[in-house]
Design a protein around this motif. Structure first.
Motif, mmCIF file in Angstrom:
data_model
loop_
_atom_site.group_PDB
_atom_site.id
_atom_site.type_symbol
_atom_site.label_atom_id
_atom_site.label_comp_id
_atom_site.label_asym_id
_atom_site.label_seq_id
_atom_site.Cartn_x
_atom_site.Cartn_y
_atom_site.Cartn_z
ATOM 1 N N ASP B 180 -8.537 -7.254 -2.818
ATOM 2 C CA ASP B 180 -8.179 -6.723 -1.565
ATOM 3 C C ASP B 180 -7.414 -5.429 -1.643
ATOM 4 O O ASP B 180 -7.406 -4.846 -2.595
ATOM 5 C CB ASP B 180 -6.770 -7.790 -1.124
ATOM 6 C CG ASP B 180 -7.493 -9.154 -0.629
ATOM 7 O OD1 ASP B 180 -6.542 -9.935 -0.782
ATOM 8 O OD2 ASP B 180 -8.468 -9.294 -0.187
ATOM 9 N N ILE B 181 -7.482 -4.896 -0.379
ATOM 10 C CA ILE B 181 -7.123 -3.367 -0.179
ATOM 11 C C ILE B 181 -5.485 -3.519 -0.604
ATOM 12 O O ILE B 181 -4.763 -4.219 -0.394
ATOM 13 C CB ILE B 181 -7.160 -3.061 1.326
ATOM 14 C CG1 ILE B 181 -8.435 -2.855 1.794
ATOM 15 C CG2 ILE B 181 -6.291 -1.792 1.409
ATOM 16 C CD1 ILE B 181 -8.366 -2.773 3.201
ATOM 17 N N ALA B 182 -5.190 -2.373 -1.423
ATOM 18 C CA ALA B 182 -3.783 -1.995 -2.019
ATOM 19 C C ALA B 182 -3.582 -0.833 -1.686
ATOM 20 O O ALA B 182 -3.890 0.431 -2.279
ATOM 21 C CB ALA B 182 -3.783 -2.207 -3.776
ATOM 22 N N SER B 183 -2.954 -0.740 -0.496
ATOM 23 C CA SER B 183 -2.693 0.206 0.274
ATOM 24 C C SER B 183 -1.786 1.500 -0.381
ATOM 25 O O SER B 183 -0.567 0.988 -0.888
ATOM 26 C CB SER B 183 -2.142 0.207 1.799
ATOM 27 O OG SER B 183 -1.909 1.371 2.342
ATOM 28 N N GLY B 184 -2.138 2.684 -0.392
ATOM 29 C CA GLY B 184 -1.259 3.596 -1.017
ATOM 30 C C GLY B 184 0.113 3.936 -0.104
ATOM 31 O O GLY B 184 0.838 4.699 -0.372
ATOM 32 N N TRP B 185 0.074 3.482 1.178
ATOM 33 C CA TRP B 185 1.293 3.153 1.875
ATOM 34 C C TRP B 185 2.365 2.773 1.019
ATOM 35 O O TRP B 185 3.747 2.688 1.574
ATOM 36 C CB TRP B 185 1.243 2.588 3.351
ATOM 37 C CG TRP B 185 0.348 3.617 4.273
ATOM 38 C CD1 TRP B 185 -0.935 3.411 4.709
ATOM 39 C CD2 TRP B 185 0.796 4.583 4.984
ATOM 40 N NE1 TRP B 185 -1.370 4.204 5.548
ATOM 41 C CE2 TRP B 185 -0.220 5.152 5.700
ATOM 42 C CE3 TRP B 185 2.077 5.460 4.888
ATOM 43 C CZ2 TRP B 185 -0.194 6.273 6.643
ATOM 44 C CZ3 TRP B 185 2.040 6.568 5.717
ATOM 45 C CH2 TRP B 185 0.915 6.921 6.457
ATOM 46 N N MET B 186 1.866 1.702 0.291
ATOM 47 C CA MET B 186 3.069 0.779 -0.368
ATOM 48 C C MET B 186 3.243 1.612 -1.797
ATOM 49 O O MET B 186 2.325 1.694 -2.418
ATOM 50 C CB MET B 186 2.694 -0.627 -0.610
ATOM 51 C CG MET B 186 2.665 -1.179 0.690
ATOM 52 S SD MET B 186 1.082 -1.372 1.458
ATOM 53 C CE MET B 186 1.238 -2.263 3.037
ATOM 54 N N PHE B 187 4.338 1.795 -2.120
ATOM 55 C CA PHE B 187 4.777 2.685 -3.146
ATOM 56 C C PHE B 187 4.498 1.759 -4.466
ATOM 57 O O PHE B 187 3.872 2.520 -5.504
ATOM 58 C CB PHE B 187 6.279 3.029 -3.301
ATOM 59 C CG PHE B 187 6.760 4.060 -2.258
ATOM 60 C CD1 PHE B 187 7.779 3.951 -1.749
ATOM 61 C CD2 PHE B 187 5.755 4.964 -1.725
ATOM 62 C CE1 PHE B 187 8.322 4.766 -0.827
ATOM 63 C CE2 PHE B 187 6.033 5.900 -1.059
ATOM 64 C CZ PHE B 187 7.517 5.744 -0.243
ATOM 65 N N GLU B 188 4.244 0.698 -4.375
ATOM 66 C CA GLU B 188 3.846 -0.221 -5.443
ATOM 67 C C GLU B 188 2.707 -0.153 -5.984
ATOM 68 O O GLU B 188 2.206 -0.542 -7.206
ATOM 69 C CB GLU B 188 4.148 -1.709 -5.335
ATOM 70 C CG GLU B 188 3.323 -2.301 -4.371
ATOM 71 C CD GLU B 188 3.600 -3.910 -3.893
ATOM 72 O OE1 GLU B 188 4.345 -4.397 -4.869
ATOM 73 O OE2 GLU B 188 2.791 -4.471 -3.344
ATOM 74 N N ASN B 189 1.890 0.667 -5.378
ATOM 75 C CA ASN B 189 0.324 0.920 -5.155
ATOM 76 C C ASN B 189 0.167 2.202 -6.026
ATOM 77 O O ASN B 189 -0.980 2.390 -6.181
ATOM 78 C CB ASN B 189 -0.488 0.354 -4.252
ATOM 79 C CG ASN B 189 -0.384 -1.017 -3.839
ATOM 80 O OD1 ASN B 189 -0.439 -1.825 -4.635
ATOM 81 N ND2 ASN B 189 -0.422 -1.246 -2.626
ATOM 82 N N ALA B 190 1.215 3.029 -5.792
ATOM 83 C CA ALA B 190 0.941 4.392 -6.263
ATOM 84 C C ALA B 190 0.450 4.644 -7.622
ATOM 85 O O ALA B 190 -0.447 5.595 -7.838
ATOM 86 C CB ALA B 190 2.361 5.039 -6.142
#
Lengths: 552, 552
Positions: B180-190
């Motif tokens: 699934d998309i792990a959006s860069g909007w979420m810091f956990e995905n940085a």
């Protein structure tokens, strides 16, 4: 309701009988005052024709619109009364003077031509033009001062005045005993009758134009009827030229103490040629009666106009404003002309008649609220029932005062003067940006700040209404000076250029970007409702992260 | 000489190796610095994308141009770098982001359409557009944040990225273990790699566009190459995503004392969501390495661009400017984002390479003069050999510093921030015009003035370079505060709107009206040479003064 916005040029606030003039009868100004409100503390935002008018017409301070002196173009795109009123469905027409200088460079940069409606309005300060005549057809070896066409000169020629410039040779000159032109430019001729049929002189002519406009205008209209008189040349046709005489000339309001330890800027103005002329009693004894005659003629012509409004029913549905762009020292304070901030220069008459029932309670009253000329633009927009765009217009509507209310109001008025184009700047050896004066007046204390490293000036109009004693010569009033500088600083930090976004638009926009996916604070996305991040979720499709080339 | 004006978004001044970063190597920024001058005290005029850029592009303070925050349109008619440079014969092109919002109402009022060259330039902040992409294709239930077309998304689609918004799902998102998309909007995905081929990501793409432009451009050109990175979303493709890690994350520059008796405005910012996120070490440990990876990618791409300039001979004849529109708190001072005036937010990198011989002596040097971002517009005009129109441009040319001189210079820098559109304004319960902050920094003392009746903030960067100790909490530094308020007041009274008349034009106009017959000081005319009054003399012709009807 229509708006008849009448402006005189260089008309002192105290040269009206309703303002208490001892001998000058102005029954028609009084007539409007009796039906409206006379504002006794109305101040222009620059005591000079061009800059003052640009402030009236934009509803903005000089520092905000930038057309700081005569001939400085108003920048293309600056919104005007005309723009604001047209937005409400009211037309805005000019009959007379604006002193507008077109921003030709800006027009060209934006591809605007004066022969389009938009371009013409830009060039004419937002007005649609019935007649444009700035009233000063001075002419010298380098040509005309005003490069526009002169409808008034064309009118005079059509009436048989045979001269290249009948404004100069007839409307503003008399005849001497040798049959030569006795020009009104020379004060010694001020008591002679202008060599023109009275009905052909400037004020009657413009009044005819105003009546012609009104008779065909489509309501609702705003008409800016803008007279040149009683601005110099100080000369007027019979019978006005000898209606007044030296006995009507008040003693000049001036005192020797004003010249002691004088503020350097005031000092150089007191030394200029027109100040020197007005320091002479023989000059005042001729010029002031002529000035009074010009005003009396203005009053008579105002009477014609009011009679016409009555007869045509327009008095019932037209707001009338009478005002001036600045005053005239006439020798007070050892000065001529305007430019500086004493009362005779910076205070102006302001009489407003609102025909509507809401204004009934204040008819014939006087209001001493601190008014700025920029309040008129806001008043006109408010009179249309529209919201005043206070991110553009810097004045405040006067309707509450007209309607008997006591609104929250300003504590001080501001005026500015840029003398960078004058001889005084040369004398003081200053660069243009340093040649700027600011007035702040709180109803009692009036301070003038002068850029360029000078000390300020300070008057206490309660104890010294004549403004003789500059309290900034010593340090006795440092507390007041500091206080006023604090207020002037506050004013300097005002929002004046955020003209594309109103307060309401800003408030409405708050939080808007969240629902457009701008979420720069998420740790895992659980901080906001799922719908805000739904576009950022779901199956990823192809996975490009497994190899540099995107192969699986 | 051409001008390559490169801007990054949200790039902190201290995240370059030439600026002393302990672990982040930026050899290409350093490469330019080695051949040019690195300015260590460069400040933007508003620490927020939109307003900062409008200041760069107009060369004017925020209070002067009025586009005070993101999305506030720049008023029609405001002159831009493009206008100034075109006057000198240099074209001015955009590749990337401006954050310009068109003044649609003003365009309509002036009859300008975006499909004319003039209208397009007005709409695009004075640039001719090679490619316009503001880099933030956020999308939510209410649609796209940016209503323009997205050349970058179109590019990605043409490269086979199948999604409605591949910027969101690929360039700025990774893939999780479930596909699934792990959006860069979420810091956990940085710390995850962006789901995109590295060469297709934003910085390489824009660099390709820049090279394409340069290869066909007609000299002399100015190209504004304006990257979105390292602005969030904080996510970067492999190999950059794990090039840095928690060991590279410096301790946050923050202190408990900053939260004691905190200034109310700083306090509400410290309570907002992004501040809360950046107060977490686990967030910083992921985001900052991604931020560093984004910067390293920017540096590699800068290297490509420089290599191309070298290979094509353009390095010899192109001025290169590297800068940013503002910084990023990254948790310093308990804050995220920018908005306020601490060094990490309001100071920006500024490196200028001037290829000409005059700049030889300063190559590789550092300059600590107090620089404002608005100096660049003036610098570019000066670089064209044209006079800097200082009645419009409020900055000063940096060429003297580049050429080894020590010019008379400013004593303080100004920055402004309007938070009226933010949640902080709501929390503080303020009307929009009160939501304004002003910074004045004299090289040692930095004061923040807050409208709305708040006390100021004051830092002494000599004794407290970390800006922990707000000296305005007590009255120990009232003297400095008063002094700085005096300077801020002076700045508030500056000439900023007199844009239609230069100082030179004013000086040239002095005395001009005398020779055009404007002589309002004559008693009998003998005061001036005869030729000035000749038009006012001579035979009068018909005498109308003898009777009212004009009969003899």
């Amino acid at each position: 309701m229509n708006i008849l916005f009448i402006m005189y040029d260089q008309l002192r606030f105290d040269y009206l009988s309703c303002a208490g003039h001892p001998t000058l009868e102005t029954p028609n100004f009084d007539r409007v005052a009796a039906r409206g409100v006379r504002f006794t503390n109305a101040y222009v935002q620059s005591p000079i024709c061009g800059a003052s008018r640009m402030s009236f017409y934009t509803g903005r301070y000089v520092s905000s619109h930038g057309a700081a002196w005569n001939g400085f173009p108003l920048r293309v795109g600056e919104m005007t009364m005309g723009d604001h009123l047209r937005k409400t469905g009211m037309e805005c027409w000019l009959i007379g003077k604006t002193h507008m200088r077109v921003d030709a460079e800006g027009m060209e940069r934006l591809g605007l031509t004066p022969d389009s409606v938009i371009g013409a309005r830009q060039a004419e300060c937002g007005f649609d033009v019935w007649v444009r005549d700035d009233g000063l057809w001075a002419q010298g070896p380098d040509g005309f001062y005003d490069s526009n066409r002169s409808p008034y000169n064309e009118f005079l020629k059509s009436k048989g005045y045979e001269a290249e410039n009948p404004w100069a040779t007839n409307a503003n000159a008399s005849v001497d005993e040798d049959g030569d032109i006795a020009s009104g430019w020379m004060f010694e001729n001020a008591d002679k009758p202008a060599n023109i049929r009275e009905e052909d002189s400037e004020t009657p002519w413009l009044t005819d134009q105003a009546i012609e406009f009104i008779d065909q205008a489509r309501a609702p209209w705003c008409a800016h009827v803008s007279y040149i008189k009683p601005h110099w040349p100080y000369i007027v046709p019979a019978p006005y030229h000898d209606m007044f005489g030296p006995a009507d000339v008040p003693a000049a309001v001036r005192h020797d103490v004003e010249r002691e330890d004088v503020h350097p800027v005031l000092g150089v103005f007191q030394e200029n040629k027109i100040a020197a002329a007005f320091q002479r009693e023989d000059v005042r004894d001729k010029v002031i009666p002529a000035y009074m005659g010009l005003i009396r003629q203005c009053d008579d012509q105002l009477g014609r106009l009011l009679d016409h409004l009555e007869a045509s029913g327009r008095m019932e549905d037209t707001m009338i404003v009478l005002t001036s762009d600045h005053g005239d020292y006439l020798g007070d304070h050892w000065l001529g002309e305007k430019d500086l901030f004493h009362e005779p220069s910076v205070k102006v008459p302001l009489i407003i008649y609102d025909p509507r029932p809401e204004a009934e309670a204040t008819r014939g009253s006087v209001c001493d609220a601190l008014v700025e000329s920029i309040d008129l633009a806001a008043t006109f927009v408010d009179a249309r029932g529209a919201d005043v765009p206070d991110h553009i217009l810097e004045g405040r509507s006067l309707l509450p005062w007209l309607h008997g209310e006591t609104p929250a109001w300003r504590d001080y008025v501001i005026s500015e003067y840029d003398y960078s184009a004058s001889g005084q700047a040369v004398k003081l050896g200053l660069e243009p940006k340093a040649c700027r004066l600011f007035m702040i007046f709180d109803g009692r204390y009036k301070m003038m700040h002068a850029e360029g490293g000078f000390r300020p000036m300070l008057f206490d109009l309660e104890t010294d209404p004549d403004e003789f004693h500059d309290l900034a010569k010593g340090d006795s009033h440092q507390h007041e000076i500091d206080r006023l500088y604090g207020l002037l600083a506050q004013w300097g930090w005002r929002v004046s250029q955020r003209v594309t976004r109103s307060d309401a638009e800003i408030k409405a926009s708050r939080g808007g970007s969240l629902c457009k996916g701008v979420l720069p604070f998420l740790v895992d996305g659980s901080e906001v409702p799922e719908e805000l991040t739904s576009i950022y979720r779901g199956p990823a499709g192809v996975d490009y992260t497994k190899g540099r080339s995107g192969d699986d």
